[in-house]
Design a protein around this motif. Structure first.
Motif, PDB file in Angstrom:
ATOM      1  N   VAL A 150       0.837  -1.200   0.000  1.00  0.00           N
ATOM      2  CA  VAL A 150       0.000   0.000   0.000  1.00  0.00           C
ATOM      3  C   VAL A 150       0.875   1.253   0.000  1.00  0.00           C
ATOM      4  CG1 VAL A 150      -1.731   1.309   1.296  1.00  0.00           C
ATOM      5  CG2 VAL A 150      -1.925  -1.176   1.102  1.00  0.00           C
ATOM      6  N   ALA A 151       1.916   1.259   0.809  1.00  0.00           N
ATOM      7  CA  ALA A 151       2.819   2.410   0.855  1.00  0.00           C
ATOM      8  C   ALA A 151       3.482   2.635  -0.500  1.00  0.00           C
ATOM      9  CB  ALA A 151       3.877   2.204   1.935  1.00  0.00           C
ATOM     10  N   ALA A 152       3.884   1.557  -1.160  1.00  0.00           N
ATOM     11  CA  ALA A 152       4.512   1.688  -2.481  1.00  0.00           C
ATOM     12  C   ALA A 152       3.513   2.255  -3.484  1.00  0.00           C
ATOM     13  CB  ALA A 152       5.020   0.333  -2.947  1.00  0.00           C
ATOM     14  N   LYS A 153       2.272   1.812  -3.409  1.00  0.00           N
ATOM     15  CA  LYS A 153       1.239   2.306  -4.328  1.00  0.00           C
ATOM     16  C   LYS A 153       0.991   3.806  -4.128  1.00  0.00           C
ATOM     17  CE  LYS A 153      -2.293   0.028  -5.950  1.00  0.00           C
ATOM     18  NZ  LYS A 153      -3.439  -0.783  -6.157  1.00  0.00           N
ATOM     19  N   LEU A 154       1.055   4.255  -2.877  1.00  0.00           N
ATOM     20  CA  LEU A 154       0.832   5.667  -2.560  1.00  0.00           C
ATOM     21  C   LEU A 154       2.112   6.506  -2.654  1.00  0.00           C
ATOM     22  CD1 LEU A 154      -1.573   5.240   0.470  1.00  0.00           C
ATOM     23  CD2 LEU A 154      -2.166   5.938  -1.846  1.00  0.00           C
ATOM     24  N   ARG A 155       3.225   5.819  -2.917  1.00  0.00           N
ATOM     25  CA  ARG A 155       4.533   6.473  -3.057  1.00  0.00           C
ATOM     26  C   ARG A 155       4.980   7.200  -1.783  1.00  0.00           C
ATOM     27  NH1 ARG A 155       4.128   8.647  -9.265  1.00  0.00           N
ATOM     28  NH2 ARG A 155       4.177   6.564 -10.165  1.00  0.00           N
ATOM     29  N   VAL A 156       4.785   6.517  -0.667  1.00  0.00           N
ATOM     30  CA  VAL A 156       5.290   7.003   0.618  1.00  0.00           C
ATOM     31  C   VAL A 156       5.984   5.835   1.308  1.00  0.00           C
ATOM     32  CG1 VAL A 156       3.525   8.790   0.921  1.00  0.00           C
ATOM     33  CG2 VAL A 156       3.118   6.505   1.820  1.00  0.00           C
ATOM     34  N   SER A 157       6.691   6.116   2.384  1.00  0.00           N
ATOM     35  CA  SER A 157       7.348   5.040   3.126  1.00  0.00           C
ATOM     36  C   SER A 157       6.321   4.321   4.001  1.00  0.00           C
ATOM     37  CB  SER A 157       8.469   5.601   4.001  1.00  0.00           C
ATOM     38  OG  SER A 157       7.929   6.369   5.058  1.00  0.00           O
ATOM     39  N   ARG A 158       6.681   3.105   4.421  1.00  0.00           N
ATOM     40  CA  ARG A 158       5.821   2.360   5.339  1.00  0.00           C
ATOM     41  C   ARG A 158       5.600   3.151   6.620  1.00  0.00           C
ATOM     42  NH1 ARG A 158       8.977  -2.766   5.652  1.00  0.00           N
ATOM     43  NH2 ARG A 158       9.391  -1.846   7.647  1.00  0.00           N
ATOM     44  N   TRP A 159       6.650   3.795   7.092  1.00  0.00           N
ATOM     45  CA  TRP A 159       6.574   4.584   8.318  1.00  0.00           C
ATOM     46  C   TRP A 159       5.571   5.727   8.160  1.00  0.00           C
ATOM     47  CZ3 TRP A 159       7.129   4.725  13.230  1.00  0.00           C
ATOM     48  CH2 TRP A 159       7.279   5.918  13.909  1.00  0.00           C
ATOM     49  N   THR A 160       5.609   6.431   7.032  1.00  0.00           N
ATOM     50  CA  THR A 160       4.676   7.531   6.788  1.00  0.00           C
ATOM     51  C   THR A 160       3.245   7.016   6.743  1.00  0.00           C
ATOM     52  OG1 THR A 160       6.345   8.807   5.604  1.00  0.00           O
ATOM     53  CG2 THR A 160       4.046   9.367   5.168  1.00  0.00           C
ATOM     54  N   LEU A 161       3.037   5.891   6.082  1.00  0.00           N
ATOM     55  CA  LEU A 161       1.700   5.303   6.011  1.00  0.00           C
ATOM     56  C   LEU A 161       1.199   4.928   7.405  1.00  0.00           C
ATOM     57  CD1 LEU A 161      -0.714   4.164   4.447  1.00  0.00           C
ATOM     58  CD2 LEU A 161       0.560   2.019   4.256  1.00  0.00           C
ATOM     59  N   SER A 162       2.027   4.258   8.176  1.00  0.00           N
ATOM     60  CA  SER A 162       1.624   3.847   9.525  1.00  0.00           C
ATOM     61  C   SER A 162       1.297   5.053  10.397  1.00  0.00           C
ATOM     62  CB  SER A 162       2.730   3.024  10.180  1.00  0.00           C
ATOM     63  OG  SER A 162       2.918   1.823   9.485  1.00  0.00           O
ATOM     64  N   ARG A 163       2.125   6.075  10.316  1.00  0.00           N
ATOM     65  CA  ARG A 163       1.902   7.280  11.111  1.00  0.00           C
ATOM     66  C   ARG A 163       0.600   7.963  10.694  1.00  0.00           C
ATOM     67  NH1 ARG A 163       7.098  10.208  10.789  1.00  0.00           N
ATOM     68  NH2 ARG A 163       6.317  10.488   8.717  1.00  0.00           N
ATOM     69  N   ALA A 164       0.335   8.022   9.393  1.00  0.00           N
ATOM     70  CA  ALA A 164      -0.903   8.660   8.904  1.00  0.00           C
ATOM     71  C   ALA A 164      -2.123   7.880   9.364  1.00  0.00           C
ATOM     72  CB  ALA A 164      -0.870   8.756   7.385  1.00  0.00           C
ATOM     73  N   LEU A 165      -2.039   6.553   9.332  1.00  0.00           N
ATOM     74  CA  LEU A 165      -3.169   5.730   9.777  1.00  0.00           C
ATOM     75  C   LEU A 165      -3.398   5.900  11.276  1.00  0.00           C
ATOM     76  CD1 LEU A 165      -2.406   2.496   7.749  1.00  0.00           C
ATOM     77  CD2 LEU A 165      -4.324   4.066   7.381  1.00  0.00           C
ATOM     78  N   ASP A 166      -2.331   5.956  12.055  1.00  0.00           N
ATOM     79  CA  ASP A 166      -2.470   6.133  13.500  1.00  0.00           C
ATOM     80  C   ASP A 166      -3.024   7.513  13.833  1.00  0.00           C
ATOM     81  OD1 ASP A 166      -1.493   3.611  13.906  1.00  0.00           O
ATOM     82  OD2 ASP A 166       0.542   4.271  14.410  1.00  0.00           O
ATOM     83  N   THR A 167      -2.557   8.538  13.149  1.00  0.00           N
ATOM     84  CA  THR A 167      -2.992   9.907  13.413  1.00  0.00           C
ATOM     85  C   THR A 167      -4.453  10.091  13.009  1.00  0.00           C
ATOM     86  OG1 THR A 167      -0.762  10.719  13.049  1.00  0.00           O
ATOM     87  CG2 THR A 167      -2.511  12.340  12.953  1.00  0.00           C
ATOM     88  N   ALA A 168      -4.842   9.496  11.890  1.00  0.00           N
ATOM     89  CA  ALA A 168      -6.211   9.651  11.403  1.00  0.00           C
ATOM     90  C   ALA A 168      -7.222   8.941  12.298  1.00  0.00           C
ATOM     91  CB  ALA A 168      -6.321   9.120   9.974  1.00  0.00           C
ATOM     92  N   SER A 169      -6.799   7.896  13.004  1.00  0.00           N
ATOM     93  CA  SER A 169      -7.735   7.152  13.841  1.00  0.00           C
ATOM     94  C   SER A 169      -7.981   7.820  15.184  1.00  0.00           C
ATOM     95  CB  SER A 169      -7.231   5.729  14.054  1.00  0.00           C
ATOM     96  OG  SER A 169      -6.046   5.734  14.817  1.00  0.00           O
ATOM     97  N   ARG A 170      -7.221   8.819  15.526  1.00  0.00           N
ATOM     98  CA  ARG A 170      -7.389   9.498  16.827  1.00  0.00           C
ATOM     99  C   ARG A 170      -8.495  10.490  16.799  1.00  0.00           C
ATOM    100  NH1 ARG A 170      -1.136  10.605  18.427  1.00  0.00           N
ATOM    101  NH2 ARG A 170      -0.541   8.461  18.302  1.00  0.00           N
TER     102      ARG A 170
END
Length: 64
Positions: free
Chosen positions: A44-64
């Motif tokens: 998913v991160a590769a498809k969105l052209r971001v790092s795994r870390w950026t994707l994980s952080r965005a998912l965690d931040t959005a769920s708060r």
């Protein structure tokens, strides 16, 4: 004196400084759908052209 200038600029333009987010809310929603369908975070991160870390952080931040 330097703290006064940015505050004055924010007051007139309504803008806040800082780096723009790497993923929009639509991209985060798409990522959740792909992850729910069984895709890995790496894929998913590769498809969105971001790092795994950026994707994980965005998912965690959005769920708060």
């Amino acid at each position: 004196m330097t703290a006064v200038v940015p505050a004055a600029g924010r007051g007139r333009s309504g803008r806040v400084g800082g780096r723009p987010r790497a993923l929009t809310s639509e991209q985060i929603a798409d990522a959740r759908i792909l992850l729910g369908a069984g895709q890995t975070r790496t894929a998913v991160a590769a498809k969105l052209r971001v790092s795994r870390w950026t994707l994980s952080r965005a998912l965690d931040t959005a769920s708060r």
